[in-house]
Design an enzyme around this catalytic site. Structure first.
Site, PDB file in Angstrom:
ATOM      1  CB  VAL A   1      -0.959   0.004   1.216  1.00 25.89           C
ATOM      2  CG1 VAL A   1      -1.647   1.366   1.354  1.00 25.89           C
ATOM      3  CG2 VAL A   1      -2.008  -1.098   1.077  1.00 25.89           C
TER       4      VAL A   1
ATOM      5  CE  LYS B   1      -1.865   3.090  -7.410  1.00 33.80           C
ATOM      6  NZ  LYS B   1      -1.445   3.526  -8.764  1.00 33.80           N
ATOM      7  CD  GLU B   2      -2.530   5.509  -0.937  1.00 37.45           C
ATOM      8  OE1 GLU B   2      -2.386   6.645  -1.416  1.00 37.45           O
ATOM      9  OE2 GLU B   2      -3.640   4.979  -0.793  1.00 37.45           O
ATOM     10  CB  SER B   3       3.927   7.825  -0.620  1.00 36.68           C
ATOM     11  OG  SER B   3       4.527   6.779   0.156  1.00 36.68           O
TER      12      SER B   3
ATOM     13  CE1 TYR C   1      -4.278   3.174  -3.411  1.00 37.80           C
ATOM     14  CE2 TYR C   1      -5.825   1.467  -2.740  1.00 37.80           C
ATOM     15  CZ  TYR C   1      -4.841   2.385  -2.423  1.00 37.80           C
ATOM     16  OH  TYR C   1      -4.424   2.502  -1.119  1.00 37.80           O
TER      17      TYR C   1
END
Length: 203
Positions: A73, A76-78, A183
């Site tokens: 996660v 993917k997020e940052s 996502y």
């Protein structure tokens, strides 16, 4: 006699040359293989980075999460950029929105200020809490929880109630938001890579 001696010397020279050539070829192969290995490791680190393992393990344990999922996660997020900020205003490693951060802080009964979302320990703690919240809300189903993390639980509830997206009102067969669909698919793909390359670091 002299010719025999010369032939013997020539054979010795050829043997030495052959040996030297063999050693050189082996050295070249080793160099190429080691170079390829180093190149592969650099590619893995850039494509599937892993930092803040202490915080990931700490809060995965506290909130009963799979640390490989948490690492995926964050990627993917940052992409593990501590100061990451989205156009919508989400901040930090797990991209927490300011109002969501305030709400999570209330749930955790902890002090909170906006810049805390750029602190790895705080951001990962809040992100793990919220991921667990989404998992509980959707009966431990990872894809639905990830969709909720991205698009919000209210949207996922709407999709589950819509027969175009769910035939059993429990699992999503389709995700109407292209961004959320991407996502979920991306994190599932990352999960396999992090399991392959980083599982030893996430135990």
């Amino acid at each position: 006699m002299k010719n025999v001696k010369n032939e013997k010397n020539d054979r010795i020279k050829r043997k030495i040359n052959y040996t030297n050539m063999t050693v050189a070829i082996i050295a070249l192969v080793v160099l190429l293989v080691s170079g390829a290995f180093v190149g592969q490791q650099m590619y893995i680190k850039s494509k599937y980075p892993l930092e803040y393992t202490e915080e990931i393990l700490k809060y995965s344990k506290e909130f009963d999460l799979d640390p490989v999922l948490v690492a995926s996660v964050i990627c993917k997020e940052s992409k593990y950029r501590l100061k990451a900020k989205s156009g919508a205003g989400a901040r930090g490693l797990m991209q927490i929105m300011p109002d969501t951060g305030e709400w999570i802080a209330g749930q955790l009964k902890t002090d909170y200020k906006l810049d805390d979302l750029y602190v790895a320990d705080v951001n990962i703690r809040f992100g793990c809490w919220y991921l667990k919240y989404c998992l509980r809300k959707f009966n431990g189903q990872v894809n639905e929880a990830l969709a909720a993390y991205n698009a919000g639980p209210a949207n996922v509830n709407e999709w589950l109630a819509d027969s175009r997206y769910s035939s059993n009102k429990k699992t999503l067969e389709q995700i109407p938001f292209a961004e959320t669909k991407n996502y979920v698919e991306t994190i599932n793909a990352y999960y396999g890579k992090y399991k392959k390359y980083h599982s030893k670091d996430l135990i």
